[in-house]
Write a protein that holds these residues in place. Structure first.
Motif, PDB file in Angstrom:
ATOM      1  N   MET A 112       0.843  -1.179   0.000  1.00  0.00           N
ATOM      2  CA  MET A 112       0.000   0.000   0.000  1.00  0.00           C
ATOM      3  C   MET A 112       0.885   1.237   0.000  1.00  0.00           C
ATOM      4  O   MET A 112       1.710   1.391   0.886  1.00  0.00           O
ATOM      5  N   PRO A 113       0.739   2.114  -0.958  1.00  0.00           N
ATOM      6  CA  PRO A 113       1.532   3.340  -0.968  1.00  0.00           C
ATOM      7  C   PRO A 113       1.085   4.300   0.129  1.00  0.00           C
ATOM      8  O   PRO A 113      -0.035   4.218   0.624  1.00  0.00           O
ATOM      9  N   ALA A 114       1.974   5.202   0.485  1.00  0.00           N
ATOM     10  CA  ALA A 114       1.653   6.215   1.493  1.00  0.00           C
ATOM     11  C   ALA A 114       0.583   7.155   0.951  1.00  0.00           C
ATOM     12  O   ALA A 114       0.566   7.472  -0.233  1.00  0.00           O
ATOM     13  N   GLN A 115      -0.274   7.607   1.815  1.00  0.00           N
ATOM     14  CA  GLN A 115      -1.329   8.552   1.433  1.00  0.00           C
ATOM     15  C   GLN A 115      -0.849   9.998   1.538  1.00  0.00           C
ATOM     16  O   GLN A 115      -1.411  10.882   0.922  1.00  0.00           O
ATOM     17  N   ASP A 116       0.170  10.232   2.373  1.00  0.00           N
ATOM     18  CA  ASP A 116       0.765  11.561   2.488  1.00  0.00           C
ATOM     19  C   ASP A 116       2.238  11.388   2.883  1.00  0.00           C
ATOM     20  O   ASP A 116       2.635  10.327   3.364  1.00  0.00           O
ATOM     21  N   PRO A 117       3.055  12.411   2.666  1.00  0.00           N
ATOM     22  CA  PRO A 117       4.497  12.282   2.914  1.00  0.00           C
ATOM     23  C   PRO A 117       4.850  11.870   4.344  1.00  0.00           C
ATOM     24  O   PRO A 117       5.803  11.116   4.549  1.00  0.00           O
ATOM     25  N   ALA A 118       4.098  12.330   5.322  1.00  0.00           N
ATOM     26  CA  ALA A 118       4.395  11.996   6.709  1.00  0.00           C
ATOM     27  C   ALA A 118       4.257  10.498   6.980  1.00  0.00           C
ATOM     28  O   ALA A 118       4.902   9.959   7.878  1.00  0.00           O
ATOM     29  N   GLU A 119       3.439   9.832   6.209  1.00  0.00           N
ATOM     30  CA  GLU A 119       3.186   8.406   6.410  1.00  0.00           C
ATOM     31  C   GLU A 119       4.330   7.528   5.886  1.00  0.00           C
ATOM     32  O   GLU A 119       4.451   6.366   6.275  1.00  0.00           O
ATOM     33  N   VAL A 120       5.174   8.063   5.035  1.00  0.00           N
ATOM     34  CA  VAL A 120       6.248   7.269   4.427  1.00  0.00           C
ATOM     35  C   VAL A 120       7.171   6.673   5.479  1.00  0.00           C
ATOM     36  O   VAL A 120       7.516   5.488   5.407  1.00  0.00           O
ATOM     37  N   HIS A 121       7.581   7.455   6.472  1.00  0.00           N
ATOM     38  CA  HIS A 121       8.494   6.948   7.501  1.00  0.00           C
ATOM     39  C   HIS A 121       7.891   5.778   8.266  1.00  0.00           C
ATOM     40  O   HIS A 121       8.546   4.758   8.495  1.00  0.00           O
ATOM     41  N   GLU A 122       6.641   5.928   8.646  1.00  0.00           N
ATOM     42  CA  GLU A 122       5.952   4.870   9.386  1.00  0.00           C
ATOM     43  C   GLU A 122       5.846   3.592   8.542  1.00  0.00           C
ATOM     44  O   GLU A 122       6.133   2.491   9.016  1.00  0.00           O
ATOM     45  N   LEU A 123       5.436   3.745   7.291  1.00  0.00           N
ATOM     46  CA  LEU A 123       5.282   2.579   6.423  1.00  0.00           C
ATOM     47  C   LEU A 123       6.627   1.926   6.109  1.00  0.00           C
ATOM     48  O   LEU A 123       6.733   0.700   6.093  1.00  0.00           O
ATOM     49  N   PHE A 124       7.660   2.744   5.863  1.00  0.00           N
ATOM     50  CA  PHE A 124       8.974   2.174   5.570  1.00  0.00           C
ATOM     51  C   PHE A 124       9.435   1.321   6.745  1.00  0.00           C
ATOM     52  O   PHE A 124       9.892   0.195   6.553  1.00  0.00           O
ATOM     53  N   THR A 125       9.304   1.829   7.954  1.00  0.00           N
ATOM     54  CA  THR A 125       9.707   1.077   9.145  1.00  0.00           C
ATOM     55  C   THR A 125       8.896  -0.207   9.270  1.00  0.00           C
ATOM     56  O   THR A 125       9.446  -1.279   9.529  1.00  0.00           O
ATOM     57  N   GLN A 126       7.597  -0.114   9.061  1.00  0.00           N
ATOM     58  CA  GLN A 126       6.707  -1.285   9.161  1.00  0.00           C
ATOM     59  C   GLN A 126       7.081  -2.341   8.119  1.00  0.00           C
ATOM     60  O   GLN A 126       7.224  -3.521   8.447  1.00  0.00           O
ATOM     61  N   TYR A 127       7.245  -1.926   6.871  1.00  0.00           N
ATOM     62  CA  TYR A 127       7.545  -2.871   5.798  1.00  0.00           C
ATOM     63  C   TYR A 127       8.940  -3.473   5.945  1.00  0.00           C
ATOM     64  O   TYR A 127       9.144  -4.656   5.690  1.00  0.00           O
ATOM     65  N   PHE A 128       9.899  -2.659   6.357  1.00  0.00           N
ATOM     66  CA  PHE A 128      11.258  -3.161   6.556  1.00  0.00           C
ATOM     67  C   PHE A 128      11.258  -4.212   7.662  1.00  0.00           C
ATOM     68  O   PHE A 128      11.843  -5.287   7.509  1.00  0.00           O
ATOM     69  N   SER A 129      10.602  -3.909   8.777  1.00  0.00           N
ATOM     70  CA  SER A 129      10.548  -4.841   9.905  1.00  0.00           C
ATOM     71  C   SER A 129       9.880  -6.151   9.512  1.00  0.00           C
ATOM     72  O   SER A 129      10.252  -7.217  10.016  1.00  0.00           O
ATOM     73  N   ALA A 130       8.908  -6.071   8.607  1.00  0.00           N
ATOM     74  CA  ALA A 130       8.207  -7.280   8.146  1.00  0.00           C
ATOM     75  C   ALA A 130       8.988  -8.017   7.058  1.00  0.00           C
ATOM     76  O   ALA A 130       8.627  -9.133   6.689  1.00  0.00           O
ATOM     77  N   GLY A 131      10.039  -7.383   6.535  1.00  0.00           N
ATOM     78  CA  GLY A 131      10.805  -8.001   5.449  1.00  0.00           C
ATOM     79  C   GLY A 131      10.035  -8.054   4.148  1.00  0.00           C
ATOM     80  O   GLY A 131      10.294  -8.917   3.304  1.00  0.00           O
ATOM     81  N   ASP A 132       9.113  -7.138   3.951  1.00  0.00           N
ATOM     82  CA  ASP A 132       8.232  -7.146   2.779  1.00  0.00           C
ATOM     83  C   ASP A 132       8.804  -6.268   1.660  1.00  0.00           C
ATOM     84  O   ASP A 132       8.533  -5.070   1.591  1.00  0.00           O
ATOM     85  N   ILE A 133       9.592  -6.867   0.788  1.00  0.00           N
ATOM     86  CA  ILE A 133      10.280  -6.134  -0.274  1.00  0.00           C
ATOM     87  C   ILE A 133       9.301  -5.481  -1.247  1.00  0.00           C
ATOM     88  O   ILE A 133       9.536  -4.362  -1.713  1.00  0.00           O
ATOM     89  N   ASP A 134       8.215  -6.148  -1.562  1.00  0.00           N
ATOM     90  CA  ASP A 134       7.239  -5.574  -2.498  1.00  0.00           C
ATOM     91  C   ASP A 134       6.560  -4.346  -1.898  1.00  0.00           C
ATOM     92  O   ASP A 134       6.347  -3.351  -2.594  1.00  0.00           O
ATOM     93  N   ALA A 135       6.215  -4.412  -0.617  1.00  0.00           N
ATOM     94  CA  ALA A 135       5.602  -3.255   0.036  1.00  0.00           C
ATOM     95  C   ALA A 135       6.600  -2.104   0.119  1.00  0.00           C
ATOM     96  O   ALA A 135       6.243  -0.951  -0.119  1.00  0.00           O
ATOM     97  N   LEU A 136       7.862  -2.396   0.445  1.00  0.00           N
ATOM     98  CA  LEU A 136       8.893  -1.350   0.466  1.00  0.00           C
ATOM     99  C   LEU A 136       9.003  -0.683  -0.897  1.00  0.00           C
ATOM    100  O   LEU A 136       9.045   0.545  -1.002  1.00  0.00           O
ATOM    101  N   ALA A 137       9.045  -1.482  -1.931  1.00  0.00           N
ATOM    102  CA  ALA A 137       9.182  -0.947  -3.287  1.00  0.00           C
ATOM    103  C   ALA A 137       7.987  -0.086  -3.673  1.00  0.00           C
ATOM    104  O   ALA A 137       8.130   0.848  -4.463  1.00  0.00           O
ATOM    105  N   SER A 138       6.823  -0.360  -3.101  1.00  0.00           N
ATOM    106  CA  SER A 138       5.632   0.428  -3.420  1.00  0.00           C
ATOM    107  C   SER A 138       5.751   1.874  -2.948  1.00  0.00           C
ATOM    108  O   SER A 138       4.989   2.732  -3.390  1.00  0.00           O
TER     109      SER A 138
END
Length: 68
Positions: free
Chosen positions: A1-27
């Motif tokens: 799921m892509p970020a809905q606003d710039p502030a959300e990118v940091h939270e999502l990057f941390t979440q996806y990285f911790s989950a090891g989800d390469i496809d979500a990170l790439a999104s």
């Protein structure tokens, strides 16, 4: 799921990285984005970015973003 606003990118990057989800990170990257995984070695485009991020995920490290 892509970020809905710039502030959300940091939270999502941390979440996806911790989950090891390469496809979500790439999104989180635009198709023509450039990533600098090592000084002086830029990579561009989603396939190259996924390859670079996979190297970081393989380290099984702990990722945390702190406020600047």
């Amino acid at each position: 799921m892509p970020a809905q606003d710039p502030a959300e990118v940091h939270e999502l990057f941390t979440q996806y990285f911790s989950a090891g989800d390469i496809d979500a990170l790439a999104s989180l990257y635009e198709p023509t984005a450039v990533l600098l995984p090592r000084p002086g070695q830029p990579v561009s485009g989603i396939p190259a970015i996924k390859e670079a991020l996979a190297g970081f995920l393989a380290m099984k490290g702990n990722f945390q973003m702190l406020p600047g």
